[in-house]
Design a protein around this motif. Structure first.
Motif, PDB file in Angstrom:
ATOM      1  N   SER A 155      40.643  97.124  39.471  1.00 48.49           N
ATOM      2  CA  SER A 155      41.542  97.120  40.622  1.00 48.49           C
ATOM      3  C   SER A 155      42.154  98.503  40.815  1.00 48.49           C
ATOM      4  CB  SER A 155      42.637  96.073  40.427  1.00 48.49           C
ATOM      5  OG  SER A 155      43.548  96.071  41.513  1.00 48.49           O
ATOM      6  N   ASP A 156      42.608  99.104  39.715  1.00 45.97           N
ATOM      7  CA  ASP A 156      43.205 100.443  39.788  1.00 45.97           C
ATOM      8  C   ASP A 156      42.187 101.476  40.267  1.00 45.97           C
ATOM      9  OD1 ASP A 156      45.628  99.486  38.863  1.00 45.97           O
ATOM     10  OD2 ASP A 156      45.227 100.003  36.770  1.00 45.97           O
ATOM     11  N   MET A 157      40.950 101.382  39.764  1.00 43.02           N
ATOM     12  CA  MET A 157      39.934 102.370  40.106  1.00 43.02           C
ATOM     13  C   MET A 157      39.514 102.263  41.569  1.00 43.02           C
ATOM     14  SD  MET A 157      37.565 102.433  36.655  1.00 43.02           S
ATOM     15  CE  MET A 157      36.605 103.858  37.206  1.00 43.02           C
ATOM     16  N   THR A 158      39.302 101.051  42.045  1.00 48.69           N
ATOM     17  CA  THR A 158      38.860 100.870  43.426  1.00 48.69           C
ATOM     18  C   THR A 158      39.998 100.956  44.427  1.00 48.69           C
ATOM     19  OG1 THR A 158      39.093  98.460  43.270  1.00 48.69           O
ATOM     20  CG2 THR A 158      36.937  99.395  42.708  1.00 48.69           C
ATOM     21  N   GLY A 159      41.231 100.737  43.942  1.00 45.84           N
ATOM     22  CA  GLY A 159      42.368 100.718  44.846  1.00 45.84           C
ATOM     23  C   GLY A 159      42.423  99.444  45.673  1.00 45.84           C
ATOM     24  N   LEU A 160      41.770  98.390  45.188  1.00 49.80           N
ATOM     25  CA  LEU A 160      41.682  97.138  45.935  1.00 49.80           C
ATOM     26  C   LEU A 160      42.271  95.976  45.142  1.00 49.80           C
ATOM     27  CD1 LEU A 160      37.979  97.491  47.133  1.00 49.80           C
ATOM     28  CD2 LEU A 160      40.022  97.750  48.563  1.00 49.80           C
ATOM     29  N   PRO A 161      42.863  94.994  45.833  1.00 47.85           N
ATOM     30  CA  PRO A 161      43.272  93.776  45.139  1.00 47.85           C
ATOM     31  C   PRO A 161      42.041  93.099  44.545  1.00 47.85           C
ATOM     32  CG  PRO A 161      44.235  93.887  47.341  1.00 47.85           C
ATOM     33  CD  PRO A 161      43.203  94.970  47.266  1.00 47.85           C
ATOM     34  N   LEU A 162      42.185  92.570  43.357  1.00 43.08           N
ATOM     35  CA  LEU A 162      41.057  91.937  42.682  1.00 43.08           C
ATOM     36  C   LEU A 162      41.421  90.505  42.320  1.00 43.08           C
ATOM     37  CD1 LEU A 162      38.700  93.528  40.114  1.00 43.08           C
ATOM     38  CD2 LEU A 162      39.755  91.337  39.555  1.00 43.08           C
ATOM     39  N   GLU A 163      40.491  89.589  42.578  1.00 39.53           N
ATOM     40  CA  GLU A 163      40.740  88.167  42.348  1.00 39.53           C
ATOM     41  C   GLU A 163      39.650  87.570  41.462  1.00 39.53           C
ATOM     42  OE1 GLU A 163      42.656  87.497  46.815  1.00 39.53           O
ATOM     43  OE2 GLU A 163      40.590  86.882  46.390  1.00 39.53           O
ATOM     44  N   VAL A 164      40.064  86.684  40.568  1.00 36.52           N
ATOM     45  CA  VAL A 164      39.132  85.975  39.695  1.00 36.52           C
ATOM     46  C   VAL A 164      39.205  84.491  40.054  1.00 36.52           C
ATOM     47  CG1 VAL A 164      38.507  85.404  37.316  1.00 36.52           C
ATOM     48  CG2 VAL A 164      39.497  87.650  37.846  1.00 36.52           C
ATOM     49  N   PRO A 165      38.131  83.926  40.611  1.00 35.33           N
ATOM     50  CA  PRO A 165      38.139  82.509  40.969  1.00 35.33           C
ATOM     51  C   PRO A 165      38.116  81.605  39.734  1.00 35.33           C
ATOM     52  CG  PRO A 165      36.410  83.720  42.126  1.00 35.33           C
ATOM     53  CD  PRO A 165      36.903  84.596  41.021  1.00 35.33           C
ATOM     54  N   LYS A 166      38.626  80.398  39.885  1.00 33.15           N
ATOM     55  CA  LYS A 166      38.539  79.409  38.823  1.00 33.15           C
ATOM     56  C   LYS A 166      37.116  78.872  38.737  1.00 33.15           C
ATOM     57  CE  LYS A 166      43.305  77.616  39.013  1.00 33.15           C
ATOM     58  NZ  LYS A 166      44.128  76.407  39.270  1.00 33.15           N
ATOM     59  N   GLY A 167      36.705  78.517  37.518  1.00 29.82           N
ATOM     60  CA  GLY A 167      35.419  77.858  37.357  1.00 29.82           C
ATOM     61  C   GLY A 167      34.351  78.746  36.772  1.00 29.82           C
ATOM     62  N   SER A 168      33.125  78.256  36.814  1.00 34.02           N
ATOM     63  CA  SER A 168      31.977  78.962  36.268  1.00 34.02           C
ATOM     64  C   SER A 168      30.728  78.529  37.023  1.00 34.02           C
ATOM     65  CB  SER A 168      31.837  78.643  34.772  1.00 34.02           C
ATOM     66  OG  SER A 168      31.622  77.252  34.586  1.00 34.02           O
ATOM     67  N   GLU A 169      29.585  79.107  36.647  1.00 33.81           N
ATOM     68  CA  GLU A 169      28.301  78.775  37.284  1.00 33.81           C
ATOM     69  C   GLU A 169      28.401  78.864  38.811  1.00 33.81           C
ATOM     70  OE1 GLU A 169      25.728  78.598  35.598  1.00 33.81           O
ATOM     71  OE2 GLU A 169      26.495  78.241  33.566  1.00 33.81           O
ATOM     72  N   PHE A 170      28.838  80.035  39.281  1.00 34.71           N
ATOM     73  CA  PHE A 170      29.077  80.183  40.712  1.00 34.71           C
ATOM     74  C   PHE A 170      27.797  80.238  41.541  1.00 34.71           C
ATOM     75  CE2 PHE A 170      33.036  81.729  38.771  1.00 34.71           C
ATOM     76  CZ  PHE A 170      33.934  80.923  39.446  1.00 34.71           C
ATOM     77  N   GLY A 171      26.697  80.641  40.920  1.00 32.03           N
ATOM     78  CA  GLY A 171      25.428  80.599  41.641  1.00 32.03           C
ATOM     79  C   GLY A 171      25.060  79.169  42.000  1.00 32.03           C
ATOM     80  N   ALA A 172      25.205  78.277  41.015  1.00 37.54           N
ATOM     81  CA  ALA A 172      24.920  76.861  41.249  1.00 37.54           C
ATOM     82  C   ALA A 172      25.916  76.272  42.250  1.00 37.54           C
ATOM     83  CB  ALA A 172      24.976  76.093  39.932  1.00 37.54           C
ATOM     84  N   LYS A 173      27.175  76.707  42.140  1.00 32.13           N
ATOM     85  CA  LYS A 173      28.186  76.199  43.063  1.00 32.13           C
ATOM     86  C   LYS A 173      27.869  76.618  44.494  1.00 32.13           C
ATOM     87  CE  LYS A 173      33.178  76.007  43.898  1.00 32.13           C
ATOM     88  NZ  LYS A 173      34.524  76.296  43.342  1.00 32.13           N
ATOM     89  N   GLY A 174      27.464  77.864  44.661  1.00 33.80           N
ATOM     90  CA  GLY A 174      27.114  78.343  45.995  1.00 33.80           C
ATOM     91  C   GLY A 174      25.963  77.555  46.595  1.00 33.80           C
ATOM     92  N   THR A 175      24.967  77.256  45.745  1.00 34.87           N
ATOM     93  CA  THR A 175      23.830  76.459  46.208  1.00 34.87           C
ATOM     94  C   THR A 175      24.292  75.079  46.658  1.00 34.87           C
ATOM     95  OG1 THR A 175      22.353  77.623  44.687  1.00 34.87           O
ATOM     96  CG2 THR A 175      21.593  75.510  45.547  1.00 34.87           C
ATOM     97  N   ALA A 176      25.191  74.481  45.871  1.00 27.03           N
ATOM     98  CA  ALA A 176      25.713  73.150  46.217  1.00 27.03           C
ATOM     99  C   ALA A 176      26.494  73.189  47.532  1.00 27.03           C
ATOM    100  CB  ALA A 176      26.598  72.630  45.085  1.00 27.03           C
TER     101      ALA A 176
END
Length: 242
Positions: A155-176
């Protein structure tokens, strides 16, 4: 995106989404977090021993050491082009190789490890130069997302807000979610995301650290531009018979 974008040519990936009129622009570097795995395999034993003695997590000990250093790792810069196949984002260069710059006798393993953490961040900053729209925030998952230290650093390096979503296996979640949209469970992608995605953690950049990171990022780019042809020369030498 609402249409294909392929400039500059041969950089990154432009992919047609499953739904008409949607496109994805991606910058898939060859190696990110594996750079950290590599350096710790070389110099990480003292951290392991300290972690065992203190009853702490291996990575907690490492980050306790490296977060004492400012962005710039005491003057050590690392290029994370560790793959034997070179790099594919934000440039295509099969001969690209990882390298440290700026090492002196005053540096130690903490400087090298910190430089690797930052090298992945500089690579991330480099890729964002080729995203055809303004990036306002970043979401990351797995790998480095498990480290609060690394999240804050990015976040400091990019100068952007950074967010971490809850959960895991986001590739599978996106497919669903895409399947859910197709069968009418969700109105569209925005609706699917709003109804199913929650944030676990958020980070805000430190403006002064961002300024320092951008100065080192300029050096990071100049360094690999200077050795661009030398990577080819190295490959030529390695393939010669003497």
């Amino acid at each position: 995106m609402d249409g294909p974008y392929i400039e500059p040519m041969n950089v990154g990936f432009t992919m047609c989404h499953g739904f008409s009129g949607l496109w994805v622009r991606a910058m898939g570097v060859m190696m990110g977090t594996p750079n950290l795995d590599w350096i710790l395999a070389q110099v990480g034993r003292p951290y392991e021993e300290e972690a065992a003695e203190r009853g702490m997590s291996f990575y907690d000990v490492i980050e306790e050491h490296v977060k004492k250093l400012e962005i710039g790792a005491g003057g050590v810069v690392y290029h994370p082009y560790l793959s034997a196949s070179g790099e594919r984002a934000p440039f295509v260069k099969p001969t690209a190789r990882a390298q440290f710059f700026g090492i002196t006798a005053t540096h130690n393993r903490d400087n090298l490890v910190r430089a690797v953490y930052e090298g992945v961040g500089f690579s991330m900053m480099d890729c964002y130069q080729y995203i055809p729209m303004k990036v306002n925030r970043v979401r990351i998952s797995w790998g480095g997302a498990q480290s609060a230290f690394w999240c804050q650093l990015l976040s400091d390096m990019t100068g952007l807000p950074l967010e971490v979503p809850k959960g895991s296996e986001f590739g599978a979640k996106g497919t669903a979610l895409v399947a859910g949209i197709a069968v009418g469970l969700y109105k569209d992608i925005e609706d699917a995301v709003n109804r199913t995605v929650q944030l676990e953690r958020q980070y805000q950049p430190d403006v002064e650290k961002t300024k320092r990171a951008r100065a080192f990022y300029t050096l990071y780019r100049r360094l690999y531009e200077h050795v661009w042809d030398d990577w080819d020369l190295l490959q030529d030498i390695l393939t010669q018979r003497f």
